[in-house]
Write a protein that holds these residues in place. Structure first.
Motif, PDB file in Angstrom:
ATOM      1  N   LEU A 112       0.858  -1.194   0.000  1.00  0.00           N
ATOM      2  CA  LEU A 112       0.000   0.000   0.000  1.00  0.00           C
ATOM      3  C   LEU A 112       0.884   1.231   0.000  1.00  0.00           C
ATOM      4  O   LEU A 112       1.652   1.456   0.937  1.00  0.00           O
ATOM      5  CB  LEU A 112      -0.918  -0.005   1.225  1.00  0.00           C
ATOM      6  N   LYS A 113       0.784   2.038  -1.051  1.00  0.00           N
ATOM      7  CA  LYS A 113       1.594   3.249  -1.177  1.00  0.00           C
ATOM      8  C   LYS A 113       0.682   4.449  -1.393  1.00  0.00           C
ATOM      9  O   LYS A 113       0.027   4.577  -2.427  1.00  0.00           O
ATOM     10  CB  LYS A 113       2.573   3.110  -2.337  1.00  0.00           C
ATOM     11  N   LEU A 114       0.647   5.316  -0.377  1.00  0.00           N
ATOM     12  CA  LEU A 114      -0.163   6.541  -0.431  1.00  0.00           C
ATOM     13  C   LEU A 114       0.720   7.771  -0.218  1.00  0.00           C
ATOM     14  O   LEU A 114       0.198   8.857   0.042  1.00  0.00           O
ATOM     15  CB  LEU A 114      -1.249   6.490   0.654  1.00  0.00           C
ATOM     16  N   ASP A 115       2.023   7.627  -0.315  1.00  0.00           N
ATOM     17  CA  ASP A 115       2.924   8.731  -0.022  1.00  0.00           C
ATOM     18  C   ASP A 115       2.814   9.843  -1.058  1.00  0.00           C
ATOM     19  O   ASP A 115       2.336   9.644  -2.176  1.00  0.00           O
ATOM     20  CB  ASP A 115       4.363   8.219   0.027  1.00  0.00           C
ATOM     21  N   GLY A 116       3.265  11.024  -0.660  1.00  0.00           N
ATOM     22  CA  GLY A 116       3.323  12.149  -1.584  1.00  0.00           C
ATOM     23  C   GLY A 116       1.974  12.704  -1.955  1.00  0.00           C
ATOM     24  O   GLY A 116       1.763  13.110  -3.098  1.00  0.00           O
ATOM     25  N   ASN A 117       1.032  12.751  -1.012  1.00  0.00           N
ATOM     26  CA  ASN A 117      -0.270  13.375  -1.234  1.00  0.00           C
ATOM     27  C   ASN A 117      -0.484  14.455  -0.182  1.00  0.00           C
ATOM     28  O   ASN A 117       0.468  14.908   0.472  1.00  0.00           O
ATOM     29  CB  ASN A 117      -1.371  12.310  -1.173  1.00  0.00           C
ATOM     30  N   ASN A 118      -1.721  14.871  -0.001  1.00  0.00           N
ATOM     31  CA  ASN A 118      -2.069  15.850   1.025  1.00  0.00           C
ATOM     32  C   ASN A 118      -3.085  15.257   1.996  1.00  0.00           C
ATOM     33  O   ASN A 118      -4.005  15.928   2.454  1.00  0.00           O
ATOM     34  CB  ASN A 118      -2.642  17.125   0.383  1.00  0.00           C
ATOM     35  N   LEU A 119      -2.910  13.984   2.296  1.00  0.00           N
ATOM     36  CA  LEU A 119      -3.824  13.300   3.193  1.00  0.00           C
ATOM     37  C   LEU A 119      -3.629  13.792   4.623  1.00  0.00           C
ATOM     38  O   LEU A 119      -2.508  14.132   5.027  1.00  0.00           O
ATOM     39  CB  LEU A 119      -3.603  11.793   3.114  1.00  0.00           C
ATOM     40  N   SER A 120      -4.710  13.817   5.381  1.00  0.00           N
ATOM     41  CA  SER A 120      -4.655  14.317   6.750  1.00  0.00           C
ATOM     42  C   SER A 120      -5.472  13.410   7.657  1.00  0.00           C
ATOM     43  O   SER A 120      -6.049  12.414   7.218  1.00  0.00           O
ATOM     44  CB  SER A 120      -5.181  15.757   6.806  1.00  0.00           C
ATOM     45  N   GLY A 121      -5.516  13.757   8.929  1.00  0.00           N
ATOM     46  CA  GLY A 121      -6.272  12.959   9.882  1.00  0.00           C
ATOM     47  C   GLY A 121      -5.433  11.813  10.429  1.00  0.00           C
ATOM     48  O   GLY A 121      -4.217  11.730  10.238  1.00  0.00           O
ATOM     49  N   GLY A 122      -6.115  10.918  11.119  1.00  0.00           N
ATOM     50  CA  GLY A 122      -5.415   9.817  11.750  1.00  0.00           C
ATOM     51  C   GLY A 122      -5.189   8.637  10.819  1.00  0.00           C
ATOM     52  O   GLY A 122      -5.899   8.465   9.826  1.00  0.00           O
ATOM     53  N   ILE A 123      -4.177   7.872  11.135  1.00  0.00           N
ATOM     54  CA  ILE A 123      -3.936   6.619  10.415  1.00  0.00           C
ATOM     55  C   ILE A 123      -4.968   5.602  10.892  1.00  0.00           C
ATOM     56  O   ILE A 123      -5.058   5.332  12.089  1.00  0.00           O
ATOM     57  CB  ILE A 123      -2.517   6.102  10.688  1.00  0.00           C
ATOM     58  N   PRO A 124      -5.789   5.052  10.007  1.00  0.00           N
ATOM     59  CA  PRO A 124      -6.901   4.195  10.442  1.00  0.00           C
ATOM     60  C   PRO A 124      -6.414   2.982  11.235  1.00  0.00           C
ATOM     61  O   PRO A 124      -5.493   2.276  10.817  1.00  0.00           O
ATOM     62  CB  PRO A 124      -7.561   3.759   9.126  1.00  0.00           C
ATOM     63  N   ALA A 125      -7.050   2.754  12.363  1.00  0.00           N
ATOM     64  CA  ALA A 125      -6.723   1.564  13.154  1.00  0.00           C
ATOM     65  C   ALA A 125      -7.078   0.289  12.409  1.00  0.00           C
ATOM     66  O   ALA A 125      -6.512  -0.772  12.670  1.00  0.00           O
ATOM     67  CB  ALA A 125      -7.462   1.618  14.496  1.00  0.00           C
ATOM     68  N   THR A 126      -8.002   0.416  11.430  1.00  0.00           N
ATOM     69  CA  THR A 126      -8.425  -0.767  10.675  1.00  0.00           C
ATOM     70  C   THR A 126      -7.311  -1.333   9.819  1.00  0.00           C
ATOM     71  O   THR A 126      -7.417  -2.464   9.314  1.00  0.00           O
ATOM     72  CB  THR A 126      -9.619  -0.428   9.772  1.00  0.00           C
ATOM     73  N   LEU A 127      -6.229  -0.589   9.623  1.00  0.00           N
ATOM     74  CA  LEU A 127      -5.089  -1.135   8.886  1.00  0.00           C
ATOM     75  C   LEU A 127      -4.559  -2.396   9.563  1.00  0.00           C
ATOM     76  O   LEU A 127      -3.907  -3.229   8.923  1.00  0.00           O
ATOM     77  CB  LEU A 127      -3.969  -0.099   8.792  1.00  0.00           C
ATOM     78  N   GLY A 128      -4.835  -2.516  10.850  1.00  0.00           N
ATOM     79  CA  GLY A 128      -4.412  -3.710  11.563  1.00  0.00           C
ATOM     80  C   GLY A 128      -5.047  -4.979  11.048  1.00  0.00           C
ATOM     81  O   GLY A 128      -4.570  -6.085  11.316  1.00  0.00           O
ATOM     82  N   GLN A 129      -6.145  -4.840  10.280  1.00  0.00           N
ATOM     83  CA  GLN A 129      -6.799  -6.008   9.700  1.00  0.00           C
ATOM     84  C   GLN A 129      -6.087  -6.499   8.441  1.00  0.00           C
ATOM     85  O   GLN A 129      -6.369  -7.593   7.961  1.00  0.00           O
ATOM     86  CB  GLN A 129      -8.260  -5.675   9.370  1.00  0.00           C
ATOM     87  N   CYS A 130      -5.203  -5.681   7.916  1.00  0.00           N
ATOM     88  CA  CYS A 130      -4.481  -6.044   6.689  1.00  0.00           C
ATOM     89  C   CYS A 130      -3.271  -6.893   7.079  1.00  0.00           C
ATOM     90  O   CYS A 130      -2.123  -6.420   7.097  1.00  0.00           O
ATOM     91  CB  CYS A 130      -4.058  -4.795   5.925  1.00  0.00           C
ATOM     92  N   THR A 131      -3.531  -8.118   7.389  1.00  0.00           N
ATOM     93  CA  THR A 131      -2.500  -8.977   7.971  1.00  0.00           C
ATOM     94  C   THR A 131      -1.434  -9.425   6.978  1.00  0.00           C
ATOM     95  O   THR A 131      -0.418  -9.986   7.383  1.00  0.00           O
ATOM     96  CB  THR A 131      -3.160 -10.214   8.604  1.00  0.00           C
ATOM     97  N   GLN A 132      -1.666  -9.219   5.669  1.00  0.00           N
ATOM     98  CA  GLN A 132      -0.677  -9.625   4.670  1.00  0.00           C
ATOM     99  C   GLN A 132       0.244  -8.483   4.261  1.00  0.00           C
ATOM    100  O   GLN A 132       1.116  -8.656   3.405  1.00  0.00           O
ATOM    101  CB  GLN A 132      -1.397 -10.162   3.415  1.00  0.00           C
ATOM    102  N   LEU A 133       0.064  -7.327   4.873  1.00  0.00           N
ATOM    103  CA  LEU A 133       0.787  -6.128   4.456  1.00  0.00           C
ATOM    104  C   LEU A 133       2.280  -6.250   4.716  1.00  0.00           C
ATOM    105  O   LEU A 133       2.709  -6.569   5.827  1.00  0.00           O
ATOM    106  CB  LEU A 133       0.218  -4.919   5.208  1.00  0.00           C
ATOM    107  N   LYS A 134       3.072  -6.011   3.673  1.00  0.00           N
ATOM    108  CA  LYS A 134       4.524  -6.051   3.785  1.00  0.00           C
ATOM    109  C   LYS A 134       5.144  -4.680   3.528  1.00  0.00           C
ATOM    110  O   LYS A 134       6.198  -4.366   4.079  1.00  0.00           O
ATOM    111  CB  LYS A 134       5.114  -7.072   2.803  1.00  0.00           C
ATOM    112  N   ILE A 135       4.545  -3.905   2.655  1.00  0.00           N
ATOM    113  CA  ILE A 135       5.069  -2.581   2.334  1.00  0.00           C
ATOM    114  C   ILE A 135       3.965  -1.560   2.552  1.00  0.00           C
ATOM    115  O   ILE A 135       2.881  -1.664   1.953  1.00  0.00           O
ATOM    116  CB  ILE A 135       5.579  -2.507   0.883  1.00  0.00           C
TER     117      ILE A 135
END
Length: 706
Positions: free
Chosen positions: A565-588
């Motif tokens: 998952l690559k979202l770098d280089g934008n103007n995103l704001s707010g908190g990092i979603p806690a639901t990312l913890g459900q993405c158990t296969q995430l490597k990058i």
């Protein structure tokens, strides 16, 4: 007159005949009973299956049992046991050997495991033994040498190990040996070449070593040799190349070296030559055999050099020609286009140059044409779609083709894959909706224009489309909502490195089978659509280097297959979603160069030994990018003087490398120095953890530009 109490001699003779006749069924019954008991023994030792329902102690007529064949003449003995594909499980019962008249034993495609019982060597009349497609282990029993009548031995697709017993060569009636797809080691028995009736030898997909026995070339009966996917070394024996009977030679994926024997290409018997994925050297020889029967020639993925000889056109029966991934130079000979039977031509990844001979674009029989990654020049013929009416795969990326896109390709109705990337084609992207079989379309890195994006709506007619690649084409304008009308079978969408602007259409969520989405390095604005959470099969998602705003949607946690998952280089704001913890296969995971707050969810930071990587090795939302070349002109923010880095999982600390960012740690947390650095220093670190670290609470690093 005969004396009282004495029978006439004639009557005695009749009685003796009658006695013999009456006693014969008893003998038959005894032999048949022995076979019946052997079959019942087999049935009791194997798992229950539908095939055994007729096998019972109450049924005396065993010759009618399913899979059992008896001899026609008395005494009726079991001569064949055919239980292929019957769902049988268990070990092969040794009591099979009690079927002493058995000629054929067929147990393929079941779930048999354990070892091959050595008792099978007692079946002296056995001519066919097929135990393929099971889960058998252990060695091939040397006792099989006692099966002196054996003609066909098929033990393929198991997990057999050890060496091939050289004694098998004593089974002089062998016609076919198939031991492929096992774990066999050692050398190929030299004496196999001395088997007088051997026609088929298949030893592929094992771990056989050493060289190919030259004796195989001395056989006058051998017609099929497959030794592929082994670590065999050395050269191809000249004797094998000169074999007068050999029709099929497959030596794929070995470590063979040296030059290919010239006799191989001028054989009067060979129909198939497959030598791909080896280390063969030298140039292609002149093809001089009159009307050679060769139909399939695959020399791909070797180190062949020199030019393609014009005499290759003498292979008048050729159907497939694979010369890909070599070091061939020069031009493509015109003579290739004169072979009337050619269906597949693969010249990908060489150093061929010049223009493509017109004859190659005028082969009505051609289904596959691959010339990718060469230095070919010129224009694609405007009528190519008509002159290649049966083309299914047109693979031409990585060349120097120029000029307008040939719209006649819209009439090549059999097209499945069209790869034209990395050329200099011009004009508007055409409407491909007339191609009902189109599966993959790659036009990346050309000079084609989107116009009003009408081609995208047209692609919705391509119901089999699974991959659309339009990368690096300088496309402008908004991505239309018709993107959501593409085939539900879509798996790959590559739109990266363009100048596409406007919002990401929420209709993209309709493409529920997508596993790869690359839309980074564009000018997209607005929020990340929440419908992206409908893409449950997504593995790669790159929306980096755009102008996206708003928060990362909480529903992103629904993408449980995400690997990258690559979202770098934008103007995103707010908190990092806690639901990312459900993405158990995430490597990058890269969230750098945004205005995000909070910490990486602990569950997302480490799963099964895989660690997410943000901005080249560290995990942070505002960490500067690593020093080095700027990829594809990406926007790079200025390095702030100072900042804070929040880590939610202390397990990431040993992987942090501040040197990659030109940073220094100003205020490391307790125990940090003991855990950052060489991996060998991580041993025994538990006793040095602070209480804060043991609880797994966020750790804040303060960093500054070095």
């Amino acid at each position: 007159m005969a004396s009282p109490g004495l029978l006439p001699l004639g009557l005695v003779w009749l009685l003796s005949i009658f006695t013999n006749i009456c006693s014969q069924p008893i003998a038959i019954s005894n032999e048949t009973e022995s076979d019946r008991q052997a079959l019942l023994c087999i049935e009791t030792q194997l798992s229950e299956a539908q095939v055994f329902t007729a096998w019972s102690n109450a049924s005396l007529e065993l010759c009618n049992w399913h899979g059992v064949t008896c001899s026609a003449q008395s005494p009726r003995r079991v001569i064949e046991l055919n239980m292929a594909s019957q769902g049988i499980r268990g070990d092969i019962p040794p009591c099979i050997a009690k079927l002493s008249s058995l000629r054929k034993l067929q147990l393929s495609n079941n779930s048999l495991h354990g070892v091959i019982p050595s008792e099978l060597g007692l079946l002296s009349k056995l001519s066919i033994l097929n135990l393929s497609m099971n889960s058998l282990e252990g060695n091939i029993p040397a006792e099989l040498v006692s099966c002196s009548q054996l003609q066909i031995l098929d033990l393929s697709n198991n997990s057999l190990s050890g060496e091939i017993p050289p004694s098998l060569s004593q089974c002089t009636h062998l016609q076919e040996i198939n031991l492929s797809s096992n774990k066999l080691q050692g050398r190929i028995p030299f004496a196999f070449g001395n088997l007088p009736w051997l026609q088929i030898l298949v030893l592929a997909a094992n771990r056989l070593s050493g060289t190919i026995p030259p004796s195989l070339g001395s056989s006058l009966s051998l017609i099929h040799v497959d030794l592929g996917s082994n670590p065999l070394m050395g050269g191809i024996p000249e004797s094998l190349a000169k074999s007068p009977s050999l029709q099929i030679l497959r030596l794929i994926s070995n470590n063979l070296t040296g030059e290919i024997p010239k006799a191989l290409f001028n054989s009067s018997s060979l129909i198939v030559i497959c030598l791909q994925k080896n280390n063969l050297l030298g140039s292609l020889p002149t093809f001089i055999a009159p009307s050679p029967p060769l139909k399939h020639l695959n020399l791909g993925d070797n180190y062949l050099s020199g030019t393609i000889p014009p005499s290759i056109g003498n292979l008048s029966s050729l159907i497939t020609l694979y010369l890909n991934q070599n070091k061939l130079v020069g031009s493509i000979p015109q003579s290739i286009g004169n072979v009337p039977t050619l269906e597949k031509v693969n010249l990908n990844i060489n150093s061929l140059s010049g223009t493509v001979p017109p004859s190659l674009f005028n082969m009505s029989s051609l289904k596959y044409l691959g010339m990718a990654n060469n230095s070919l020049i010129g224009k694609l013929p405007s009528d190519i779609g008509y002159t290649l009416p049966n083309i299914q795969d047109l693979i031409l990326p990585g060349n120097k083709f120029e000029g307008p896109f040939p719209t006649s390709l819209l009439h090549a109705y059999n097209l499945r894959r069209l790869y034209l990337a990395n050329n200099s084609l011009t004009g508007f992207i055409p409407f491909f909706g007339s191609l009902p079989n189109l599966e993959k379309l790659d036009l990346s890195y050309n000079m084609l224009e989107a116009d009003d994006w009408g081609f995208l709506s047209s692609l919705s007619n391509c119901s089999r489309l699974i991959a659309l690649l339009l990368e690096g084409m300088n496309l402008h304008g908004n991505l239309p909502r018709s993107i959501g009308k593409l085939s539900i079978s879509m798996k790959e969408l590559w739109l990266r490195n363009n100048k596409i602007s406007g919002p990401i259409p929420p209709e993209i969520g309709n493409l529920k089978n997508l596993d790869t989405v690359f839309m980074d390095y564009n000018l997209f604005t607005g929020n990340i659509p929440s419908t992206i959470a409908n893409l449950h099969s997504l593995v790669y998602l790159a929306l980096a280097q755009n102008n996206l705003t708003g928060q990362i949607p909480d529903t992103i946690g629904n993408l449980v297959q995400l690997n990258d998952l690559k979202l770098d280089g934008n103007n995103l704001s707010g908190g990092i979603p806690a639901t990312l913890g459900q993405c158990t296969q995430l490597k990058i995971l890269n969230l750098a160069h945004n205005s995000l707050e909070g910490s990486i969810p602990k569950a997302a930071s480490r799963r099964q030994g895989h660690l997410p990587t943000l901005a080249g090795g560290a995990t942070a939302s505002r960490l500067p990018a690593p020093r080095g070349p700027n990829p594809r002109g990406a926007r790079r923010p200025q390095l702030p003087a100072r900042g804070d880095l929040t880590l939610a999982d202390d397990g990431l600390l040993p992987y942090l490398r501040t040197r990659a960012f030109g940073l220094r740690i100003e205020q490391p947390p307790p125990g940090f120095a003991n855990r950052v650095g060489k991996k060998e220093r991580r041993a025994g670190r538990t006793d040095r953890m602070s209480e804060q670290e043991r609880r797994g609470s966020p750790i804040v690093l303060r960093w500054a530009a070095a």
